[in-house]
Scaffold this active site. Structure first.
Site, PDB file in Angstrom:
ATOM      1  N   GLU B  46       0.880  -1.170   0.000  1.00  0.00           N
ATOM      2  CA  GLU B  46       0.000   0.000   0.000  1.00  0.00           C
ATOM      3  C   GLU B  46       0.910   1.210   0.000  1.00  0.00           C
ATOM      4  O   GLU B  46       1.592   1.488   0.982  1.00  0.00           O
ATOM      5  CB  GLU B  46      -0.888  -0.043   1.252  1.00  0.00           C
ATOM      6  CG  GLU B  46      -1.857   1.116   1.350  1.00  0.00           C
ATOM      7  CD  GLU B  46      -2.628   1.089   2.667  1.00  0.00           C
ATOM      8  OE1 GLU B  46      -2.868   0.000   3.236  1.00  0.00           O
ATOM      9  OE2 GLU B  46      -2.974   2.191   3.152  1.00  0.00           O
ATOM     10  N   ASP B  57      -4.573  10.112   9.581  1.00  0.00           N
ATOM     11  CA  ASP B  57      -3.296   9.572  10.015  1.00  0.00           C
ATOM     12  C   ASP B  57      -2.778  10.198  11.294  1.00  0.00           C
ATOM     13  O   ASP B  57      -2.955  11.384  11.537  1.00  0.00           O
ATOM     14  CB  ASP B  57      -2.261   9.742   8.899  1.00  0.00           C
ATOM     15  CG  ASP B  57      -2.542   8.802   7.738  1.00  0.00           C
ATOM     16  OD1 ASP B  57      -2.526   7.580   7.977  1.00  0.00           O
ATOM     17  OD2 ASP B  57      -2.805   9.289   6.632  1.00  0.00           O
TER      18      ASP B  57
END
Lengths: 426, 262
Positions: B46, B57
């Site tokens: 990924e 994040d």
């Protein structure tokens, strides 16, 4: 007096109300990660029922009146009117408790949070005005309050940090990215992801994922609701010819425009912060410099690089120092319903001193951007008078015009900038 | 057959999906990191496209995004780097990347690149799928999904323990390749209560979804990977690996040590 619901029903659907998915034209939506879906969906499915419920409206209206000090006066500014050749009225949001219009929204949202059963409040703040307004209502309701603020802004805005702390809030520095408002907003959103059950996020402007832009617009719409009946009392007519307001994210402008959106005769003028100048690289004029993009959960206009990285704006006014704009103001720009102008740091400073000397009112630097355009839009010859662009001529006002300026906040917080200007001119 | 489908046909469990940020720790490290991951047992890569405001994040991946942007990473630059992705003996000294590669990133940079051009270019380079956390299902269905499909790319939605059963079924229907199961209450890089993760996964298992399930968020070592794999087809390691790469001199050695210790 009409009820909020009646007024809301009379508002022009295509401007004031987004569609079911939160779109105003092509702007809006809810571009959020799945981790936020449940919280945002809970808000989306319940906000209208909650805020138009009778008990909510009663408590909201009472707090606006007895706690925030509403209605704020609509003041006929005689000397300013004389100078610029129009009937100029100031909507005195600077007289609200905590010194700006921000409290209209935080009162609404704290009542909503209580009805959603939330025990913990988070907020983002740039200059600290929204942080103070949030800390204030949390103290009022005895709810835990956490305010995210860019590390750089914490240094620049020490008095507001102290106010938030005195009100019992915890101020957490945002140390990521550029360490200013956009990063404080990112951190608040991340906090919400990490605390999905007990926390409500009080966004301070008409930005964020649907339903925030519409919800904040409805809470701030009290500004134009009052302008209508106050103007009627003073002039025998509810409808002005011009409404002028500054725009960062767009909450005070949206509030001041809201109940005039479906009155095509009213010229709506939004003033962005040009910073040091539109082409200097130090500006915050999003409609002039931005492109369609996605920031903080909605599609709107965003200041960004060619590659789609969000850039750091600049304005002397921390409240306008944001690289985006709400989807409703973006739609008003895109559709041409509102005229967008910009004022530089210098023009705003001069306008603040002019208002202080002519009317005895020291405005916030944000509001001074709106005042700064009077000279430009006045049809009465003034010397020196800026050349008006051809496409702006229809926005000129004259002696028959009734011009409303939203004076969104007071200038106490900006005294350092004002003192510096006086120092430089010695 | 699509590379991701093929993988899940061959291998039913303990699929290791490794996340890395393009252009991190150094601009030209992208392919070296991918190669090292392939050599040391990763089944899927990924590849994160850095963004100035990565909302989902935590601090470690945010920081890697900031560093990658400072290094000069852009989608355009990344696609130049990936020109040899599927070509043997091109940019890579001894062969190409054979395992599936998904691009992970946020909507705004993709929109500025041009959504259709992005899908077209990614597909031409041999990218297999996309993970875009801030592309919600309504916009996927009404605007962007058809373009993604047109270029043969898989699209992976996220589901959390708070996602209703009805919605999980819908997101499963829309997803191709696999479904990404995350903890609701977390940005990347937070420690998770594995008992809660287990409960979440067992609930998903009961729904008998069409897609395989990979678990993300909170998987940091062999123990948490094995625990996650008990109730899913595999897991995604991101933050712990980015931490290991930070300041690494030898990408190959660091990756080898990390994956062998995991």
């Amino acid at each position: 007096m009409r009820t909020a619901k009646q007024i809301e029903n009379s508002a022009h659907k295509s401007y004031a109300s987004p569609n079911d998915q939160g779109y105003y034209g092509k702007f809006g939506g809810a571009y959020i990660p799945e981790m936020l879906h449940r919280n945002v969906e809970e808000l989306r499915s319940r906000y209208l029922d909650i805020i138009y419920e009778e008990g909510f409206q009663k408590e909201f209206r009472e707090l606006l009146k007895d706690y925030a000090g509403r209605p704020t006066p609509l003041y006929f500014a005689g000397r300013l009117s004389e100078r610029y050749g129009a009937k100029i009225f100031l909507k005195r949001e600077d007289l609200c408790h905590t010194g700006a219009h921000k409290i209209n929204n935080t009162i609404g949202q704290i009542l909503l949070a209580q009805r959603l059963g939330k025990k913990r409040i988070i907020a983002e703040t740039g200059a600290g005005q929204h942080g103070v307004a949030t800390a204030t209502v949390c103290a009022l309701k005895g709810v835990e309050c956490i305010v995210y603020m860019g590390e750089k802004d914490i240094e620049r805005q020490a008095p507001n940090v102290a106010r938030m702390k005195m009100l019992g809030a915890t101020v957490i520095p945002a140390t990521s990215g550029s360490k200013t408002l956009k990063d404080a907003t990112n951190e608040a959103i991340r906090d919400w992801i990490n605390n999905p059950n007990d926390t409500h996020y009080i966004i301070g402007s008409v930005v964020g994922p649907h339903p925030y832009p519409d919800m904040v617009a409805r809470f701030q719409s009290v500004i134009s609701e009052e302008i209508r009946w106050q103007l009627n009392e003073k002039t025998g007519g509810e409808i002005p010819t011009h409404v002028i307001a500054c725009v960062g994210g767009g909450s005070n402008a949206t509030g001041a425009f809201y109940h005039f959106l479906d009155e095509p005769s009213v010229r709506l003028i939004a003033v962005e912060a040009a910073g040091q100048g539109l082409d200097t690289g130090y500006s915050a004029a999003t409609t002039a410099l931005g492109r369609p993009g996605i920031l903080h959960g909605s599609k709107s206009l965003v200041m960004q690089t060619q590659d789609g990285q969000v850039t750091e704006p600049h304005s002397i006014s921390a409240g306008l120092d944001y690289p985006g704009i709400g989807p409703l103001p973006a739609y008003l720009f895109d559709s041409g319903r509102a005229k967008f102008l910009s004022a530089t740091d210098q023009e705003a400073l001069e306008a603040a001193f002019e208002l202080a000397k002519l009317e005895g009112i020291i405005p916030a630097l944000e509001s001074a951007h709106a005042l700064a355009k009077l000279r430009y839009l006045s049809a009465v010859a003034l010397s020196p008078r800026a050349e008006i662009a051809k496409q702006d001529e229809e926005f000129l006002f004259d002696r028959d015009s009734v011009v409303i300026i939203c004076l969104s906040g007071r200038g106490d917080k900006d005294m350092a900038a004002y003192m510096k200007k006086m120092e430089n001119e010695k | 057959m699509k590379r991701i489908d093929e993988l899940f046909k061959k291998k039913k469990d303990k699929i290791l999906n490794m996340y890395c940020t393009a252009g991190f720790p150094h601009l030209e490290d992208t392919l070296n990191v991918m190669k090292a991951l392939q050599e040391n047992g990763a089944d899927i890569i990924e590849l994160g496209m850095p963004y100035s405001d990565p909302l989902a994040d935590g601090p470690v991946i945010q920081h890697s995004n900031t560093v990658a942007l400072q290094n000069g990473m852009t989608i355009k630059k990344l696609f130049e780097q990936l020109s040899g992705l599927r070509k043997p003996n091109s940019a890579l000294s001894d062969g190409s990347i054979a395992i599936p590669v998904l691009l992970m990133g946020y909507m705004n940079p993709i929109l500025q690149y041009g959504f259709e051009k992005f899908c077209s270019d990614a597909s031409t380079l041999g990218v297999d799928g996309l993970i875009i956390p801030d592309l919600p299902e309504y916009e996927y269905e009404t605007e962007y999904g058809s373009t993604i499909k047109k270029y043969g790319l898989d699209f992976v939605f996220l589901v959390t323990p708070e996602t209703s059963e009805e919605r999980v079924r819908k997101l499963d229907q829309l997803s191709t390749g696999f479904l990404y199961a995350v903890s609701s209450s977390s940005t990347t890089g937070k420690d998770q209560n594995m008992t809660d993760v287990k409960k979440h996964l067992q609930n998903l298992k009961r729904l008998k979804l069409k897609n395989p399930i990979l678990v993300g968020f909170g998987i940091k070592d062999k123990q948490s990977f094995d625990a996650a794999c008990e109730d899913a087809n595999g897991a995604i390691i991101a933050t712990a690996f980015i931490k290991a790469l930070e300041g690494a001199d030898d990408i190959g050695k660091t990756t080898k040590n990390f994956l062998n210790a995991s």
